[in-house]
Motif scaffolding. Structure first.
Motif, short mmCIF file in Angstrom:
data_model
loop_
_atom_site.label_atom_id
_atom_site.label_comp_id
_atom_site.label_asym_id
_atom_site.label_seq_id
_atom_site.Cartn_x
_atom_site.Cartn_y
_atom_site.Cartn_z
N THR A 180 -18.77 98.03 94.99
CA THR A 180 -20.14 97.85 94.49
C THR A 180 -20.23 98.10 92.99
N ILE A 195 -17.62 89.09 100.50
CA ILE A 195 -18.59 88.73 99.46
C ILE A 195 -18.55 87.22 99.29
N GLU A 199 -21.76 85.27 94.62
CA GLU A 199 -21.96 86.66 94.18
C GLU A 199 -20.75 87.14 93.37
N VAL A 251 -28.41 94.60 96.98
CA VAL A 251 -27.56 94.44 95.80
C VAL A 251 -26.11 94.63 96.20
N ARG A 252 -25.26 93.68 95.81
CA ARG A 252 -23.83 93.77 96.17
C ARG A 252 -23.04 94.54 95.14
N GLY A 344 -26.86 90.24 93.68
CA GLY A 344 -26.95 90.20 95.14
C GLY A 344 -27.80 89.03 95.62
#
Ligand code: ADP
Ligand code: ASP
Ligand code: MG
Length: 402
Positions: A180, A195, A199, A251-252, A344
């Motif tokens: 992250t 993912i 992204e 949020v990634r 994200g």
């Protein structure tokens, strides 16, 4: 059984012990009955050291000669890895970019791969060799060595995987996958099991150097599924693909990019066409502009600020200072800035992401200089000295600690 492309970055081949470790990973894959193509980067800090050597001799060295020099780093790695594999009793052959068929355009220093002639690769695989290819390099139409830009070995690996329609493309590095945020800089980070390309592309472009952004672009284009994993710890890593499990995350990732400079032009005439003239001037010199901010006009003048990559800062200022339209205008370049971003796909449908980010910055007393948003990211420009504090605060706000 299949065809597997494995890429090892500089830290994974830093010294003899690391090279032997890579040789074992590669031969284990080969022993399982797979065809294996390996892409390697230069050992440790070799590329940086070569740049320093060049600067000592000629700070204005041509990009052609820089490419000739920098490509040598990868040449060392491929030969050493081939020797290591041979010492374990397996057949291997090392190939430079041009021998592996990499044809690029002639933009020295940041060349683009045009195509890969796969005949030599296929010939060597046919002979049951483990094929070891120098990443980051190719050959242009003038028969000159070119390099693909920093971090370009990732792109070499994806390009080979696409050209050979490999079953897997594994990017081995010094962390266990995509997190992250940068696990070396931010506390409480989480590893992402999957993912999406989009992204990952944003994360890579906004500063997560774990994958080079062009490699992600290419992986998306040719639908090459990427696996990012550790060369030192054999645990599952992160899969980068078209559709990923969402894991209920808004949020990634959070990124920090310090390769930024902010340029401000003070008191330009508040008339139509000014922005067009300034930015087309920069575009003509291939200077990429990122965040743009224009003040409200007052007394028939306004201020325009924008960001460029740090190395383009001086070039952009010189260009604007010599632009007669801006004669006598104050042009300021601030290289002491950083860009913090949150990325994200979930943000598209969730209002309030921006305010949450700004609140996190406020909570650690960080002033925002500029803001830019898109469907899947929000970026802010702040002072470089605040960057570490800011990225940690924003990460804490979005990624709860377990
Ligand atoms: P390699 O030499 O293997 O190509 P790089 O140094 O280019 O390795 O990329 C790996 C580094 O990327 C990690 O050591 C880590 O510090 C950094 N990094 C930045 N952001 C991230 C992230 N979100 N997830 C994982 N690593 C990250
Ligand atoms: N050796 C090159 C660099 O340091 C390419 C790479 O590591 O991917 O940028
Ligand atoms: Mg890298």
């Amino acid at each position: 059984m299949g065809l597997i492309v494995q890429k090892f970055g500089g830290s994974s081949v830093a010294d003899a012990a690391h090279v032997m470790n890579v040789a074992r990973i590669v031969t284990d894959t080969y022993k399982e009955g797979n065809d294996v193509v390996v892409v390697v980067s230069a050992q440790g800090n070799t590329t940086d050291d070569l740049i320093t050597k060049a600067l000592e001799i000629n700070p204005k060295a041509t990009k052609r000669e820089m490419d000739m020099l920098l490509s040598a780093g990868e040449q060392i790695s491929i030969a050493l890895l081939s020797m290591a594999i041979d010492s374990l009793g397996y057949p291997a052959i090392s190939l430079l970019g041009w021998q592996a068929g990499f044809e690029t355009n002639s933009k020295y220093g940041s060349a683009r791969i045009k195509s890969i002639r796969t005949d030599r690769l296929l010939l060597e695989l046919g002979k049951k060799n483990i094929v070891i290819v120098a990443g980051f390099q190719g050959l242009c139409k003038y028969d000159d060595i070119t390099t693909l830009g920093r971090g370009g070995s990732d792109t070499s690996a994806v390009a080979i995987a696409a050209a050979l329609r490999a079953d897997r493309c594994q990017i081995f590095t010094d962390v266990e996958g995509v997190y992250t945020a940068d696990p070396h800089k931010v506390k409480g980070v989480k590893k992402l099991s999957e993912i999406t390309y989009d992204e990952m592309l944003e994360l890579a472009t906004l500063g997560a150097q774990v994958l080079n952004n062009r490699s992600v672009e290419m992986a998306k284009k040719y639908n090459v599924e990427l696996e990012v994993l550790s060369s030192l710890n054999p645990v599952s890593g992160t899969i980068v693909k078209e559709v990923a499990k969402m894991e209920k995350m808004l949020v990634r990732g959070v990124t920090k990019d310090t390769n930024v400079a902010r340029i401000s032009i003070i008191g330009v005439p508040d008339v139509p066409g000014i922005a067009f003239k300034i930015f087309s001037k920069l575009a003509a010199k291939r200077i990429n502009v990122d965040i743009i901010l224009q003040s409200v006009g007052r007394d028939n003048t306004k201020d325009i600020s924008f960001t460029v990559s740090r190395d383009n800062g001086p070039k952009a200022v010189e260009l604007l200072e010599n632009f007669n339209l801006l004669d006598g205008k104050k042009i300021v370049c601030d290289r002491d800035v950083a860009k913090i971003s949150v990325v994200g796909a979930g943000m598209e449908t969730h209002p309030g992401t921006a305010s949450k980010m700004f609140e996190a910055l406020f909570s650690v007393d960080v002033n925002i200089q500029m803001i830019s948003t898109s469907e899947i990211k929000i970026s802010v420009l702040i002072s470089a000295s605040d960057a570490e504090r800011a990225v940690n605060a924003v990460h804490r706000a979005f990624i709860p600690e377990e």
